[in-house]
Structure formats: structure tokens, C-alpha cells
Scaffold this motif. Structure first.
Motif, PDB file in Angstrom:
ATOM      1  N   VAL A 111       0.843  -1.201   0.000  1.00  0.00           N
ATOM      2  CA  VAL A 111       0.000   0.000   0.000  1.00  0.00           C
ATOM      3  C   VAL A 111       0.875   1.246   0.000  1.00  0.00           C
ATOM      4  CG1 VAL A 111      -1.675   1.325   1.326  1.00  0.00           C
ATOM      5  CG2 VAL A 111      -1.953  -1.155   1.102  1.00  0.00           C
ATOM      6  N   LEU A 112       1.930   1.231   0.832  1.00  0.00           N
ATOM      7  CA  LEU A 112       2.848   2.376   0.894  1.00  0.00           C
ATOM      8  C   LEU A 112       3.545   2.585  -0.442  1.00  0.00           C
ATOM      9  CD1 LEU A 112       4.072   4.494   2.827  1.00  0.00           C
ATOM     10  CD2 LEU A 112       5.867   2.828   3.361  1.00  0.00           C
ATOM     11  N   PHE A 113       3.966   1.480  -1.037  1.00  0.00           N
ATOM     12  CA  PHE A 113       4.616   1.560  -2.354  1.00  0.00           C
ATOM     13  C   PHE A 113       3.676   2.171  -3.392  1.00  0.00           C
ATOM     14  CE2 PHE A 113       4.994  -0.621  -6.497  1.00  0.00           C
ATOM     15  CZ  PHE A 113       6.238  -0.160  -6.907  1.00  0.00           C
ATOM     16  N   GLY A 114       2.431   1.706  -3.430  1.00  0.00           N
ATOM     17  CA  GLY A 114       1.470   2.222  -4.401  1.00  0.00           C
ATOM     18  C   GLY A 114       1.185   3.701  -4.214  1.00  0.00           C
ATOM     19  N   ILE A 156       9.526   4.706  -1.432  1.00  0.00           N
ATOM     20  CA  ILE A 156       9.514   3.431  -2.150  1.00  0.00           C
ATOM     21  C   ILE A 156      10.652   2.548  -1.650  1.00  0.00           C
ATOM     22  CG2 ILE A 156       9.957   2.380  -4.414  1.00  0.00           C
ATOM     23  CD1 ILE A 156       8.359   4.698  -5.647  1.00  0.00           C
ATOM     24  N   LEU A 157      11.836   3.121  -1.481  1.00  0.00           N
ATOM     25  CA  LEU A 157      12.960   2.350  -0.944  1.00  0.00           C
ATOM     26  C   LEU A 157      12.644   1.832   0.458  1.00  0.00           C
ATOM     27  CD1 LEU A 157      15.975   4.579  -2.097  1.00  0.00           C
ATOM     28  CD2 LEU A 157      15.363   2.309  -2.963  1.00  0.00           C
ATOM     29  N   PHE A 158      11.972   2.658   1.259  1.00  0.00           N
ATOM     30  CA  PHE A 158      11.579   2.235   2.610  1.00  0.00           C
ATOM     31  C   PHE A 158      10.616   1.046   2.540  1.00  0.00           C
ATOM     32  CE2 PHE A 158       8.942   2.300   6.379  1.00  0.00           C
ATOM     33  CZ  PHE A 158       9.863   2.505   7.404  1.00  0.00           C
ATOM     34  N   SER A 159       9.674   1.108   1.595  1.00  0.00           N
ATOM     35  CA  SER A 159       8.714   0.010   1.464  1.00  0.00           C
ATOM     36  C   SER A 159       9.383  -1.266   0.987  1.00  0.00           C
ATOM     37  CB  SER A 159       7.593   0.401   0.493  1.00  0.00           C
ATOM     38  OG  SER A 159       8.062   0.469  -0.841  1.00  0.00           O
ATOM     39  N   PHE A 160      10.507  -1.134   0.294  1.00  0.00           N
ATOM     40  CA  PHE A 160      11.264  -2.294  -0.146  1.00  0.00           C
ATOM     41  C   PHE A 160      12.124  -2.886   0.979  1.00  0.00           C
ATOM     42  CE2 PHE A 160      11.463  -1.038  -4.910  1.00  0.00           C
ATOM     43  CZ  PHE A 160      10.194  -1.538  -5.094  1.00  0.00           C
ATOM     44  N   GLY A 161      12.123  -2.254   2.125  1.00  0.00           N
ATOM     45  CA  GLY A 161      12.909  -2.779   3.240  1.00  0.00           C
ATOM     46  C   GLY A 161      14.209  -2.055   3.487  1.00  0.00           C
ATOM     47  N   TYR A 162      14.437  -0.959   2.775  1.00  0.00           N
ATOM     48  CA  TYR A 162      15.659  -0.175   2.982  1.00  0.00           C
ATOM     49  C   TYR A 162      15.334   0.973   3.939  1.00  0.00           C
ATOM     50  CZ  TYR A 162      17.309  -2.852  -0.966  1.00  0.00           C
ATOM     51  OH  TYR A 162      17.656  -3.895  -1.796  1.00  0.00           O
TER      52      TYR A 162
END
Length: 538
Positions: A111-114, A156-162
Motif C-alpha cells: 500500500v505504501l509503495f502504491g 519506495i525504498l523504505f517500502s522495499f525494506g531499505y
């Protein structure tokens, strides 16, 4: 370079031409040989100097001596495969437990990524709205609006786990280092650099049509390039120089490897970043980013590791007008040393070969990597030409070790077993193992194709076969020429070779058909050595 002629002697009276190699060194003279061709009792000699004792048998074993082609040495090979990622499988209780625990988190991350993607896309479209002069620097108010997209990118990077990204060193000021180069380990790299530097990038023309991505990179004032078009590459280099020279543009970011690698080695650098001659800051990216199952594995990790290190700026040596090749080598060495990895001679051409082998369902596609940067430098062979040679080689039914036996080799080239056909195979079987690899086939074919006399030999062979000058060759004429080199050919064997050469399948062989076939199968020029020698010594 001297003007070679098929009608001129292959060797001057005092040995090989004394050509400079760029370091004011000259090649030493080599002994002359006698090549005698018997045709209806007439003997023709290409050279009459045998006082240095070269044996005729050495020439007899070389079916390409009439071109002046010596036997070739195979370039060394590395066992490193810079494109294999070896993504760990989901094994063990911990990995499965982690996935189960992270699944609810994954939904939140999606959801955050979108949301971040949508907000960034809207902000970018707004920044680009009504902007006509894309060749000039982006106006400041539009650049400020792009900060929304940059923060969306960090989300987006945060949502990817970074959640955090470790940095070592600092970006040099733009006026000191207008060009930045980085290794390329995943599709995460450009996302990070968009957020961190908001640079101008160089990208393939195909990226412009990608959803979301095309819009974003247009806002970065992307420099488009078609890597297979010399005109496009030249234009891209001019644009790099123009934008790097103007402080109103962002710094220019390039991934000189031209493709992603596994991060455990560095492949050869393309020269586009180095030809303009500006100071360069190398940056290296370390991380546990995998390409296979990329999204799923990233979303189901508690944290993904990423480290970015800015290396000292590398400035061209002004006192000796350092070449782009040397600057690229120094930069590549700095990156490889900082990563503590080797630098190989692989290039984007190897990616094309790997893709072709995968498409052909080869058991071990890595066997067809040839370190194309070295092949290109040695033989000026393009990546697309190498892919065409691989297409021919794969039709020879290589075994699980990527090797081809003589009978498969002869079948594809439509040759019957004979003394000459065995010599042709032996010419590229440098290890005398009875089998050839793709690299041997490629290097041997390129060695013949790039001989200075190759094209003129093709012209002379066509003229000899086309006895009455009608500008095409019929099957009977073709067969009459072939029996000079391979006696005893049957009508079916002649027809098979004629079909190979008659590319447009119209029943008669034009010069374009003839030369086009020899460019695809340059080893077959040996079939026409008697015809060529007859043209030289009628």
C-alpha cells in the motif's frame, strides 16, 4: 593503414610490412613461404623466397594462408560469471517463519509503495506540464516540485525494506566532478541515485515507453542512446559533454558496465562517460539485492542491506591528454579495488550471447560467454555479429559442455569429409581435441573475417565463379569452382552448398548472396582459394 590489394604480393621483399603499433615499435621481418598451386600442369608461385627455411607443410596445413592469415592464439578465459546471481532458495525454518511474519507487513508495504508511486508520478507529470524546451536546464520551480517525487522515491525504498542506507564518503560538488559513474547490481541503484542526486542519466531509448519509468526519466532530462547505432552513440557523447560542461544541468550519472551484474566482479567499462574528458567521481553500491523473485524477497525481509560509497574523484591527466580508454581503466581499477573484486573483459555483448543461449535452452548458458570486450578490441567485431556467429554455432548441436564435433560442424557448413574440410576444422580446433568451443569458433571466424584481404578475396572468388560476367552464378558454375578444392563432390553436395549461398532462394547466386554468405560463414572462403589464386596468377 596501407592500402591492401588482392593483386599485390602478400609480403614485400624484405618481410612483413614495418607497421607502427602506436609505440614506435615495428614488427620484425618474418620468413617468406612458397605456396604452389597445381592446375592443369601449370604451377603458380606467390613467393619465391625460401632461403629462411620455412617448410611448405606448414602452409599446406593452413587453408587460409592465401589470405595472409596466420594461425591464431586463443585469448585467455576466466571462470568468473558476472551475471549469475545464485539467489538463495527459501530454505530452513527461519526463512519460512520470516516470510509468514512479514506477510502482514508486506501488505502494508505494498500500500505504501502504491501511494508513493502515485504521488511521485502526479508530481512529475505536473513538473513536466507545459515544458517545451527539454534541451535546456529545467526551470527552478519545476526542479523544486521534483523534490516531492524524490521523497516519494525514498518512501519506495523504505517500502522495499531499505529503512536506512549506509553511506561512506560524500558526493563531490557538481563543479568539481560533473560526471558520476557507478557499478550496477540491481534495479534499486537508479532509484537510490534519483533520490540522492537527481542526476541526468543515460538510458536506452526503449525506457521512454515504460509506464511510470518513462515519465520519471524524462524529468531527469535523460540522454537517450541506441547502443547499436554509431550515430546515436556519438550524439549521446556530445550530450554528455554539453550537459556536464554546464552547471545549470544536474550532474551526469552513468553505469559504464552497461548492464547489471552480480556485484562479485566488475565487467569492462564502456567509454561514453570518459570520452568527454571531465573529472569523474566513482561510486560503488554494495547490497544483498537479488534479481530473481526480486519484489517478493524484498517485501518479505525485515531489512535489506545497502551501502553506497563515494570514492575520490578521478581527474584526467592534463599533462599527457589521457585517452578515454586509459581513464576508463583507471576508474574501473578504482571501483574493483574498493569492492575487492576482479575486473573481467565481459561486456554487454556477453549479455546478448547469454540471452541467445538461454533462448536456445542450452543446459549451461555461461559456456557461451566470451568476454566480448576483448574480442571487440582485438577483431573490431560487433556484439550483433557475435550473436549471429552464436546462432550458427548453436545449429551445430553443441553437447552439454558446449563443444561441437567435426561431423556436426561439417553438416551445418554443408561440407563433406575431405582433406580441406578437416583442415578448416583443424584451423579452429587450436587444442587439437577433436572438438571446438564457441569461443574458438567465434575467434577463428572473426580472425578470417577481419583479414585485410578477406573482402577482396570474396570479390575475386565471385568473379572467378562468374566466368562470363553476367553478375550471378548458376549451380553448375558454382560446382565447377568447388571441385577445384574438394574433388569428387556429388550433385547433391553441390546443391546443398549452393542452397546455403543462394540466400534469396531464386535459383541464381548474386554477388550480394555470395558475399553475404561468406560474411556469415567466413571459414568457407577456403573453398575458393584456387579461384582466388587463379585471379592473382592467370
Amino acid at each position: 593503414m596501407s592500402d591492401h590489394s588482392i593483386f599485390a604480393p602478400l609480403l614485400p621483399s624484405d618481410g612483413l610490412p614495418h607497421k607502427s603499433n602506436g609505440d614506435d615499435q615495428e614488427y620484425a621481418p618474418e620468413p617468406h613461404v612458397i605456396l604452389t598451386v597445381e592446375d592443369d600442369g601449370v604451377q603458380h608461385q606467390l613467393s619465391n623466397d625460401d632461403h629462411l627455411g620455412t617448410h611448405i607443410s606448414e602452409v599446406d596445413d593452413n587453408p587460409y594462408a592465401f589470405l595472409g592469415a596466420n594461425r591464431f592464439d586463443m585469448p585467455g578465459s576466466t571462470t568468473v560469471d558476472p551475471f549469475r546471481n545464485n539467489t538463495p532458495r527459501i530454505e530452513g525454518v527461519y526463512e519460512w517463519l520470516k516470510i509468514v511474519v512479514c506477510l502482514p507487513i508486506t501488505l502494508v508495504r505494498l500500500v505504501l509503495f502504491g501511494l508513493a508511486l502515485m504521488i511521485g508520478y502526479v508530481a512529475t507529470r505536473t513538473a513536466l506540464l507545459g515544458w517545451k524546451d527539454r534541451s535546456s536546464p529545467m526551470p527552478k520551480w519545476r526542479s523544486r516540485l521534483m523534490w516531492v517525487t524524490r521523497m516519494s522515491t525514498r518512501t519506495i525504498l523504505f517500502s522495499f525494506g531499505y529503512q536506512w542506507i549506509r553511506r561512506k564518503g560524500k558526493p563531490a560538488p557538481r563543479e568539481i566532478a560533473p560526471v558520476v559513474v557507478s557499478n550496477h547490481v540491481s534495479y534499486i541503484d537508479p532509484i537510490f541515485f534519483f533520490y540522492e542526486l537527481f542526476p541526468t542519466i543515460v538510458a536506452s531509448e526503449s525506457h521512454d515507453s515504460m509506464p511510470f519509468v518513462g515519465t520519471i526519466i524524462r524529468a531527469m532530462q535523460v540522454i537517450y542512446v541506441n547502443r547499436f547505432s554509431p550515430t546515436s552513440r556519438k550524439h549521446a557523447i556530445n550530450e554528455i559533454k554539453r550537459k556536464a560542461s554546464c552547471d545549470q544541468f544536474p550532474r551526469v550519472l552513468l553505469f559504464p558496465e552497461g548492464t547489471t551484474t552480480n556485484g562479485r566482479s566488475i565487467i569492462s567499462f564502456q567509454l561514453g562517460a570518459f570520452i568527454p574528458g571531465y573529472p569523474i567521481q566513482p561510486v560503488i553500491v554494495r547490497g544483498n539485492v537479488s534479481l530473481a523473485m526480486l519484489m517478493f524477497r524484498m517485501f518479505t525481509q525485515f531489512h535489506n542491506f545497502m551501502e553506497v560509497e563515494y570514492l575520490p574523484v578521478i581527474t584526467p591527466h592534463e599533462n599527457r591528454k589521457e585517452s578515454a580508454v586509459r581513464l576508463a581503466q583507471r576508474t574501473g581499477h578504482a571501483v574493483a579495488s574498493a569492492l575487492n573484486v576482479v575486473q573481467t573483459s565481459h561486456s554487454y555483448g556477453d549479455v546478448l550471447l547469454l540471452s541467445k543461449a538461454l533462448e536456445a535452452n542450452q543446459e549451461n548458458p555461461s559456456l557461451y560467454l566470451v568476454e566480448m570486450a576483448g574480442v571487440e578490441a582485438e577483431f573490431h567485431l560487433s556484439s550483433l555479429e557475435a550473436v549471429d556467429f552464436l546462432d550458427v554455432f548453436l545449429s551445430m548441436n553443441p553437447d552439454s559442455r558446449g563443444q561441437v564435433e567435426i561431423h556436426h560442424f561439417l553438416k551445418v557448413l554443408r561440407l563433406k569429409p575431405s582433406t580441406l574440410s578437416e583442415k578448416i576444422f583443424g584451423f579452429i580446433d587450436v587444442q587439437k581435441s577433436g572438438k571446438i568451443t564457441f569461443k574458438q569458433f567465434l575467434v577463428g571466424s572473426a580472425h578470417i573475417l577481419k583479414q585485410p584481404l578477406f573482402h577482396q578475396a570474396c570479390e575475386s572468388a565471385f568473379t572467378a565463379c562468374d566466368g562470363d560476367g553476367k553478375n550471378y552464378i548458376m549451380e553448375k558454375e558454382f560446382g565447377d569452382s568447388l571441385v577445384l578444392s574438394i574433388p569428387g563432390l556429388s550433385n547433391n553436395e553441390i546443391r546443398g552448398l549452393f542452397t546455403l549461398f543462394d540466400i534469396d532462394r531464386d535459383g541464381k547466386m548474386s554477388k550480394d548472396d555470395f558475399i553475404g554468405c561468406l560474411r556469415r560463414y567466413p571459414l568457407l572462403i577456403a573453398l575458393f582459394s584456387p579461384c582466388v589464386l587463379q585471379q592473382i596468377c592467370p
